[in-house]
Motif scaffolding. Structure first.
Motif, short mmCIF file in Angstrom:
data_model
loop_
_atom_site.label_atom_id
_atom_site.label_comp_id
_atom_site.label_asym_id
_atom_site.label_seq_id
_atom_site.Cartn_x
_atom_site.Cartn_y
_atom_site.Cartn_z
N ASN A 1 45.82 46.02 36.62
CA ASN A 1 46.24 46.24 38.01
C ASN A 1 46.27 44.98 38.87
O ASN A 1 46.44 45.06 40.08
CB ASN A 1 45.34 47.29 38.67
CG ASN A 1 43.87 46.90 38.63
OD1 ASN A 1 43.53 45.76 38.31
ND2 ASN A 1 42.99 47.84 38.93
N GLY A 2 46.09 43.81 38.25
CA GLY A 2 46.17 42.58 39.02
C GLY A 2 44.97 42.29 39.89
O GLY A 2 45.08 41.59 40.90
N THR B 1 42.49 41.92 33.25
CA THR B 1 43.25 42.84 34.11
C THR B 1 43.73 42.18 35.40
O THR B 1 44.14 42.85 36.33
CB THR B 1 42.39 44.08 34.45
OG1 THR B 1 41.20 43.65 35.10
CG2 THR B 1 42.03 44.85 33.20
N GLY B 2 43.68 40.85 35.43
CA GLY B 2 43.97 40.12 36.66
C GLY B 2 45.40 39.67 36.81
O GLY B 2 46.34 40.32 36.34
N ARG B 3 45.59 38.49 37.45
CA ARG B 3 46.91 38.04 37.86
C ARG B 3 47.30 36.70 37.22
O ARG B 3 48.44 36.25 37.36
CB ARG B 3 46.97 37.88 39.38
CG ARG B 3 46.59 39.14 40.12
CD ARG B 3 46.48 38.90 41.63
NE ARG B 3 47.76 38.82 42.28
CZ ARG B 3 48.45 39.88 42.70
NH1 ARG B 3 47.99 41.10 42.50
NH2 ARG B 3 49.60 39.73 43.31
N GLU C 1 51.79 37.61 25.29
CA GLU C 1 51.26 36.75 26.35
C GLU C 1 51.69 37.34 27.70
O GLU C 1 52.74 37.98 27.80
CB GLU C 1 51.80 35.32 26.20
CG GLU C 1 51.42 34.37 27.32
CD GLU C 1 51.87 32.94 27.05
OE1 GLU C 1 51.39 32.35 26.06
OE2 GLU C 1 52.70 32.44 27.81
N ARG C 2 50.88 37.12 28.73
CA ARG C 2 51.26 37.52 30.10
C ARG C 2 51.50 36.29 30.95
O ARG C 2 50.67 35.38 31.00
CB ARG C 2 50.14 38.35 30.74
CG ARG C 2 50.46 38.75 32.20
CD ARG C 2 49.31 39.53 32.84
NE ARG C 2 48.17 38.68 33.15
CZ ARG C 2 46.89 39.09 33.11
NH1 ARG C 2 46.62 40.32 32.75
NH2 ARG C 2 45.92 38.27 33.42
N GLU C 3 52.63 36.25 31.63
CA GLU C 3 52.87 35.22 32.62
C GLU C 3 52.06 35.53 33.88
O GLU C 3 51.80 36.69 34.20
CB GLU C 3 54.35 35.17 33.00
CG GLU C 3 55.26 34.59 31.95
CD GLU C 3 56.68 34.45 32.44
OE1 GLU C 3 57.46 33.75 31.80
OE2 GLU C 3 57.03 35.09 33.47
N ALA C 4 51.69 34.49 34.59
CA ALA C 4 50.95 34.67 35.84
C ALA C 4 51.86 35.26 36.91
O ALA C 4 53.09 35.09 36.90
CB ALA C 4 50.41 33.33 36.31
N PHE C 5 51.25 35.95 37.87
CA PHE C 5 51.97 36.43 39.07
C PHE C 5 50.98 36.34 40.23
O PHE C 5 50.21 37.23 40.49
CB PHE C 5 52.52 37.85 38.90
CG PHE C 5 51.50 38.90 38.56
CD1 PHE C 5 51.08 39.82 39.51
CD2 PHE C 5 50.95 38.97 37.29
CE1 PHE C 5 50.14 40.80 39.19
CE2 PHE C 5 50.02 39.94 36.96
CZ PHE C 5 49.60 40.86 37.91
#
Length: 289
Positions: free
Chosen positions: A89-90, A97-99, A256-260
């Motif tokens: 959820n950022g 679970t972050g951003r 991989e997750r990109e940052a937002f």
């Protein structure tokens, strides 16, 4: 769904290497559990758009396709106590679970959990048009075509990791540094398990080192390997919209997750994991049933 229809769908790929497919909701929902698992083994990942699901409906959906990977008993606090459905959820106070950027990895290795399939559903996506993507990589094709100096490190050197986000791993991971077997031969695929280091300045959820490598050598290796893996030949970049479903085979792909980091961005994904074999835990160690 007929074999002819399935073959026709599976012949269209999202990556030049031949993996990744789009499925219409009606075609996806018509798949039985074994067909989906078999399709993922060949195609690596599936994208389904415009699925309107509540949280209970999503839980019911992914549980159809395998044994849910869940944490209970002495491991019940893993992931801040999510059980078997994690909400990404950022949260700015957390990492997994972050951003921030979540570097290339496969699921389950640090927690010693057997994860075969990963289900991600876009529950709420706002002001997130060109960042916060999920990358899915065909490591099989990448390894086959990889420069020799990179492959030799993966094949012959020792990689170690250490859990660094206490509230997420919650004592369920081994203490201190431990070895991760980079390749595991499953017969139908050589699964690649690797954990890229976090960017300098980012708080890490895990730490990674290569035995015998200096800090600068380790950084140079991962920088080169990351640049190679992110080539469009091997990596699909998924920009999320509400209602998207992304399913991947954890043995066949990396992700991989990109940052937002923008305050206005909202990215809530629900994640479920499944295994083809039921898993039971005894004394906090995984035993496959």
């Amino acid at each position: 769904m007929s074999k002819h229809t399935l073959h026709s769908i599976a012949s269209d790929s999202l990556l030049p290497s031949g993996i990744g497919i789009n499925l219409q909701p009606k075609h996806f929902l018509a798949l039985d559990a074994q067909t989906l698992r078999d399709l993922l083994k060949v195609k690596g990942f599936i994208v389904v758009r415009d699925l309107q699901l509540t949280k209970p409906e999503f839980a019911e959906l992914y549980r159809r396709y395998g044994h849910p990977v869940e944490y209970r008993g002495r491991r019940a606090n893993v992931g801040y106590g999510y059980g078997d459905m994690l909400e990404l959820n950022g949260d700015k106070q957390k990492i997994v679970t972050g951003r921030g950027r979540l570097p290339f990895h496969t699921d389950g290795g640090i927690l010693r959990s057997n994860v075969d399939q990963i289900f991600l559903y876009g529950a709420q996506i706002e002001h997130l048009r060109f960042h916060g993507a999920t990358l899915v990589t065909d490591h099989v094709a990448a390894v086959r075509e990889m420069p020799r100096h990179l492959l030799e490190v993966l094949e012959h050197d020792t990689f170690e990791v250490r859990a660094a986000e206490p509230g997420y791993y919650s004592g369920a991971s081994p203490e201190g540094w431990f070895k991760v077997d980079t390749f595991k031969d499953l017969g139908w695929v050589r699964a690649l398990m690797i954990y890229f280091p976090f960017d300098d300045g980012d708080e890490p959820s895990w730490e990674t080192r290569i035995v015998g490598f200096s800090a600068s050598e380790t950084k140079k290796f991962f920088d080169e390997l990351g640049a190679f893996l992110r080539r469009s030949d091997y990596t699909y970049v998924h920009y999320w919209k509400t209602g998207d479903l992304l399913i991947s085979d954890n043995r066949r792909t990396l992700h991989e997750r990109e940052a937002f980091r923008e305050d206005t961005a909202r990215r809530v994904l629900w994640r479920g994991q499944t295994s083809e074999s039921p898993a039971v835990f005894a004394d906090d160690e995984l035993m496959l049933g």
